[in-house]
Design a protein around this motif. Structure first.
Motif, PDB file in Angstrom:
ATOM      1  N   PHE A 196       5.510   6.435   1.581  1.00  0.00           N
ATOM      2  CA  PHE A 196       5.123   6.869   0.936  1.00  0.00           C
ATOM      3  C   PHE A 196       3.905   7.493   0.045  1.00  0.00           C
ATOM      4  N   GLN A 197       3.105   7.926  -0.385  1.00  0.00           N
ATOM      5  CA  GLN A 197       2.085   8.591  -1.182  1.00  0.00           C
ATOM      6  C   GLN A 197       1.783   8.223  -3.267  1.00  0.00           C
ATOM      7  N   GLY A 198       1.198   7.009  -2.769  1.00  0.00           N
ATOM      8  CA  GLY A 198       0.195   7.246  -4.507  1.00  0.00           C
ATOM      9  C   GLY A 198      -0.248   7.392  -4.720  1.00  0.00           C
ATOM     10  N   CYS A 199      -0.322   7.614  -6.068  1.00  0.00           N
ATOM     11  CA  CYS A 199      -2.005   8.173  -7.414  1.00  0.00           C
ATOM     12  C   CYS A 199      -2.743   6.258  -7.076  1.00  0.00           C
ATOM     13  N   GLY A 200      -4.231   6.748  -6.735  1.00  0.00           N
ATOM     14  CA  GLY A 200      -5.001   6.109  -6.420  1.00  0.00           C
ATOM     15  C   GLY A 200      -6.231   7.476  -6.229  1.00  0.00           C
ATOM     16  N   ARG A 201      -6.772   6.453  -7.304  1.00  0.00           N
ATOM     17  CA  ARG A 201      -8.758   7.012  -7.564  1.00  0.00           C
ATOM     18  C   ARG A 201     -10.016   7.121  -6.459  1.00  0.00           C
ATOM     19  N   PHE A 202      -9.309   6.065  -5.788  1.00  0.00           N
ATOM     20  CA  PHE A 202      -9.863   6.591  -4.438  1.00  0.00           C
ATOM     21  C   PHE A 202      -9.398   6.520  -2.898  1.00  0.00           C
ATOM     22  N   SER A 203     -10.412   7.207  -2.154  1.00  0.00           N
ATOM     23  CA  SER A 203      -9.250   7.646  -0.668  1.00  0.00           C
ATOM     24  C   SER A 203     -10.821   7.506   0.024  1.00  0.00           C
ATOM     25  N   ALA A 204     -10.239   7.142   1.268  1.00  0.00           N
ATOM     26  CA  ALA A 204     -11.966   7.189   2.213  1.00  0.00           C
ATOM     27  C   ALA A 204     -11.691   7.161   4.010  1.00  0.00           C
TER      28      ALA A 204
END
Length: 298
Positions: free
Chosen positions: A214-222
């Motif tokens: 699963f790869q979801g949506c989000g406003r932050f990744s690191a």
């Protein structure tokens, strides 16, 4: 294998390497004895292995094939002897190690301290990075990897433990946005994803006996697990991280586990090292310690 068979193979290999029976006398045998051993070998195999003349000898096609196999067998026997001899040598010298950042800051230091106390003639140079270091060109003795590393003929990988990935979020986030009941519900949530090599690492789940990604949506990744943890603690989103990074927060109630019924299988922790013929005592000792200390779960 009978001892005579092994002696005959040794005489055959030495003769092919030197190109004559006379030059093969480094075995401490006479030319006649070597000749008899090879003749006995040919009779047992019912095939001619060498073409002979008064000055030199050369392997036949069958002899060349048999030579390659015999050389491999004798090298393995020599390696087995050296392997046992190496085990009796006290580990010493510098160990250059590469490890993932979070693993290297949490569970690895106590083990390395134990190793250094146990083997006072050793020293350790540790590099923490979530990128894959080039063990050969960068001169590393050992690297730790989460998950199965790519196949490489120049490297050997051994499982020394495993890590469980846990999906969790702050109670405040769940109160505001709701608790997902299945991985499909994550499409409506802020997902804090880990970046590896500039790419999003997909989350894994078990559904109906099958693993799904699963790869979801989000406003932050690191590309740093601790940064993702801090965002999760700030009630900004849902995160999936190794258990040893989030366990303290789960125990304190700062984070709450979600989607436990869909928890993925543990990810192996691999020790990777160059595939040299003889593994040095220092690397062997450390890899053995990791396996003993971490077992099946880090």
């Amino acid at each position: 294998m009978e001892l005579n068979n092994l002696n005959d193979m040794t005489a055959f290999v030495a003769s092919v390497k030197s190109g004559s029976f006379t030059a093969a006398k480094q075995l401490g045998l006479t030319r006649s004895t070597i000749g008899k051993r090879i003749a006995r070998l040919e009779a047992r195999l019912n095939v001619r292995l060498l073409q002979r003349n008064t000055r030199n000898l050369a392997p036949t096609d069958e002899g060349r094939l048999f030579y390659e196999r015999c050389t491999a067998v004798l090298e393995e026997l020599e390696n087995a002897e050296q392997c046992l001899a190496q085990r009796s040598i006290e580990p010493q010298g510098r160990l250059k190690i590469s490890a993932p950042l979070v693993l290297g800051k949490t569970i690895l230091p106590p083990l390395l301290a134990d190793f250094l106390h146990r083997y006072p003639q050793t020293s350790i140079e540790l590099s923490l990075t979530d990128d894959y270091a080039d063990l050969i060109s960068d001169g590393y003795d050992l690297a730790l990897r989460n998950g199965n590393p790519p196949q490489c003929d120049s490297l050997i990988a051994r499982t020394v433990g495993s890590q469980q990935m846990l999906t969790c979020a702050a109670p405040g986030y769940l109160v505001q946005h709701g608790t997902p009941q299945s991985p499909d519900d994550l499409a409506r949530h802020q997902c804090l994803h880990f970046l590896h090599g500039g790419r999003v690492s997909r989350w894994r789940f078990q559904q109906k006996g099958k693993e799904t990604a699963f790869q979801g949506c989000g406003r932050f990744s690191a590309d740093n697990g601790e940064a993702l943890l801090e965002l999760a603690l700030s009630a900004f989103g849902i995160v999936q991280l190794p258990h040893y990074l989030v366990q303290t927060a789960l125990d304190s109630g700062s984070l709450k586990s979600v989607l436990s019924d869909f928890q993925p299988k543990p990810v192996p922790v691999m020790a990777v090292y160059p595939s040299r013929k003889q593994l040095s005592p220092k690397v062997r000792a450390l890899v053995d310690m990791m396996g003993e200390a971490w077992g099946k779960a880090v």
